[in-house]
Scaffold this active site. Structure first.
Site, PDB file in Angstrom:
ATOM      1  N   ARG A 135     -22.395  -7.355 -29.331  1.00  0.00           N
ATOM      2  CA  ARG A 135     -23.722  -7.331 -28.706  1.00  0.00           C
ATOM      3  C   ARG A 135     -23.792  -6.348 -27.539  1.00  0.00           C
ATOM      4  NH1 ARG A 135     -23.133 -12.137 -31.170  1.00  0.00           N
ATOM      5  NH2 ARG A 135     -24.990 -13.252 -31.887  1.00  0.00           N
TER       6      ARG A 135
ATOM      7  N   CYS B 281     -15.770 -29.288 -21.557  1.00  0.00           N
ATOM      8  CA  CYS B 281     -16.053 -30.721 -21.641  1.00  0.00           C
ATOM      9  C   CYS B 281     -15.502 -31.334 -22.924  1.00  0.00           C
ATOM     10  CB  CYS B 281     -17.560 -30.960 -21.574  1.00  0.00           C
ATOM     11  SG  CYS B 281     -18.339 -30.349 -20.068  1.00  0.00           S
TER      12      CYS B 281
ATOM     13  N   ALA C 168     -21.430 -19.744 -17.433  1.00  0.00           N
ATOM     14  CA  ALA C 168     -22.383 -19.031 -16.572  1.00  0.00           C
ATOM     15  C   ALA C 168     -22.269 -17.525 -16.744  1.00  0.00           C
ATOM     16  CB  ALA C 168     -22.164 -19.423 -15.115  1.00  0.00           C
TER      17      ALA C 168
ATOM     18  N   VAL D 232      -9.821 -10.315 -11.882  1.00  0.00           N
ATOM     19  CA  VAL D 232     -10.353  -9.611 -10.717  1.00  0.00           C
ATOM     20  C   VAL D 232      -9.627 -10.123  -9.483  1.00  0.00           C
ATOM     21  CG1 VAL D 232     -12.403  -9.219  -9.296  1.00  0.00           C
ATOM     22  CG2 VAL D 232     -12.587  -9.179 -11.791  1.00  0.00           C
TER      23      VAL D 232
ATOM     24  N   TRP E  25     -39.365 -54.593 -23.223  1.00  0.00           N
ATOM     25  CA  TRP E  25     -39.232 -53.953 -21.912  1.00  0.00           C
ATOM     26  C   TRP E  25     -37.899 -53.230 -21.900  1.00  0.00           C
ATOM     27  CZ3 TRP E  25     -42.390 -53.199 -17.780  1.00  0.00           C
ATOM     28  CH2 TRP E  25     -43.593 -53.916 -17.760  1.00  0.00           C
TER      29      TRP E  25
ATOM     30  N   GLU F 171     -12.430 -11.471 -17.862  1.00  0.00           N
ATOM     31  CA  GLU F 171     -12.000 -12.853 -18.077  1.00  0.00           C
ATOM     32  C   GLU F 171     -10.473 -12.886 -18.073  1.00  0.00           C
ATOM     33  OE1 GLU F 171     -10.977 -16.505 -18.686  1.00  0.00           O
ATOM     34  OE2 GLU F 171     -13.061 -15.992 -18.228  1.00  0.00           O
TER      35      GLU F 171
END
Length: 464
Positions: free
Chosen positions: A81, A54, A21, A91, A447, A44
């Site tokens: 970047r 995962c 995130a 933090v 099906w 970090e």
């Protein structure tokens, strides 16, 4: 150009957390605004960024050969970047009133304050570590970060014995049990639930139980570890339950995670009933115009039950980051919610669920019908057809789809996506029976198993 003037007028975005995130938000914000408009500082506390947690069980089990294969983007790639990424920096405080964060360099111990115009909290989740004697002994491992995975692999290399105990039988517990079997360990899973995979109803979890025992894994259900015993060298030698003692040369904790929101709580930010941060549709922390949050530290809206839930998955975290970065950068995007879709495997057994379990539906006061069907992954006559079990829940009277669980072999797990789309669209089981799904004997019976379950559920709803 006077660079000091540029620094004065540009905004500063501070990101706490360097995984899915956090770095997705930072990267998207950078795409929206250049370095002369937006300074981005990311903290970090670990050694790695933008990696697949995962994938750790598959790395431990040898399916993924190298740790670095799990890393989507290295710290240097982020820096190239235009993101000021500071590793090994934790933090330790958020001052909301003065718009600044306090951070400590974990190597030097130095602390400093960094101001922000906009803040993103992406602190993730922490593994639940049971409060019991011996849980911090050498040889007892949680598995949440790449550092955790490396520590476990190093521990396995030092271990002389070949007995492993996994505490917990959720996704991580089941996947780690398989990984240790592949490494040649004798594996016992101690699970306090009736069956493994509490994300399924017990009748479906029983199918997973049988498959695990078929792999040689010893399943101990309805049992809770109360103590970890150690040898004279301080290393784990056994785990103890109320009724028994299980020898162990290594122990892996897989009892779930909780939102890592201690920082947010101390700063007075709003938390939900599951301990996660509460946000609006744009992932902005409620009541705070310049603070966003995403990933495993937030609660999200369950579109089926209408309630907030904590669902820690990398898919959500990456979406949250993209949405936050878009909004921080001056655009507009929303995250409407989830239906609770997840998929896993034990060797060749695929396990999937979406929507509500029976106990979830009861908890929110829904009346429902439940059906279970047996089918195959392909036309029964086609080579390689394998059995699968599909369970479906539908709301009584309305027929609204409430949830689906699938357990089967190759070709079973990803069928849950059909149900996930139907849930998101608010479809009834009657309407699902008319879905125009792809058919050919190598891929499905005429099906599809999900539609067979929908037909049976629709008939049961009509009969009530």
């Amino acid at each position: 150009m006077d660079m000091s003037r540029v620094r004065d007028v540009r905004e500063r975005l501070v990101v706490i957390g360097g995984d899915a995130a956090g770095m997705s938000a930072a990267s998207q914000a950078r795409r929206m605004k250049g370095p002369d408009e937006l300074e981005i500082v990311a903290f970090e506390r670990g050694h790695f960024t933008s990696y697949s947690a995962c994938g750790i069980p598959y790395w431990v089990g040898g399916d993924v050969e190298e740790r670095d294969h799990l890393i989507a983007r290295t710290p240097q790639e982020h820096r190239d970047r235009g993101i000021d990424l500071r590793l090994r920096t934790e933090v330790t405080g958020i001052d909301v009133d003065r718009q600044r964060v306090r951070a400590r360099d974990l190597d030097s111990g130095d602390e400093s304050w960094t101001s922000y115009d906009k803040l993103v909290i992406a602190t993730g989740a922490r593994p639940i570590r049971p409060d019991m004697p011996g849980v911090d002994a050498d040889g007892v491992h949680g598995v949440q970060t790449l550092d955790d995975g490396q520590a476990l692999i190093d521990s396995l290399a030092r271990t002389r014995g070949r007995r492993a105990v996994v505490v917990g039988a959720g996704y991580i517990g089941v996947e780690m049990a398989e990984a240790l079997i592949k490494r040649g360990y004798e594996v016992t899973v101690v699970n306090r639930g009736r069956e493994p995979m509490s994300t399924l109803d017990p009748d479906m979890g029983r199918l997973v139980h049988r498959a695990m025992e078929g792999l040689g894994i010893t399943m101990v259900n309805d049992a809770e570890v109360t103590k970890v015993l150690t040898g004279e060298d301080g290393r784990v030698r056994a785990v103890v339950t109320e009724d028994a003692e299980y020898p162990a040369d290594v122990v892996v904790l897989g009892v779930g995670v909780r939102p890592e929101t201690a920082l947010a709580k101390a700063a007075g930010l709003p938390l939900g009933g599951h301990g996660g941060l509460l946000t609006d549709l744009g992932m902005r922390v409620r009541g705070h115009e310049n603070i966003w949050a995403g990933g495993d530290c937030v609660e999200v809206l369950d579109l089926v039950s209408g309630q907030e839930r904590h669902i820690p998955l990398g898919t959500h975290a990456n979406k949250h980051g993209q949405i936050i970065g878009m909004n921080v950068g001056g655009g507009y995007a929303t995250f409407p919610g989830v239906v609770g879709t997840a998929v896993s495997k034990v060797c060749d057994l695929e396990i999937a669920r979406t929507g509500l379990r029976e106990k979830d539906a009861r908890r929110v006061g829904l009346r429902f019908e439940s059906v279970t069907i047996e089918s195959t992954s392909r036309a029964g006559y086609y080579p390689g057809a394998s059995p699968m079990t599909v369970k479906m829940l539908a709301e009584r009277r309305t027929g609204r789809l409430l949830g689906v669980q699938i357990v089967g072999r190759e070709g079973a797990g990803k069928r849950v996506d059909i149900a996930a789309v139907a849930l998101t669209a608010g479809m009834t089981v009657e309407r699902m029976t008319a879905l125009d799904l792809g058919y050919a004997p190598p891929f499905s019976p005429v099906w599809d198993p999900v539609l067979v379950a929908a037909r049976k559920a629709a008939a049961k709803v009509r009969a009530t």
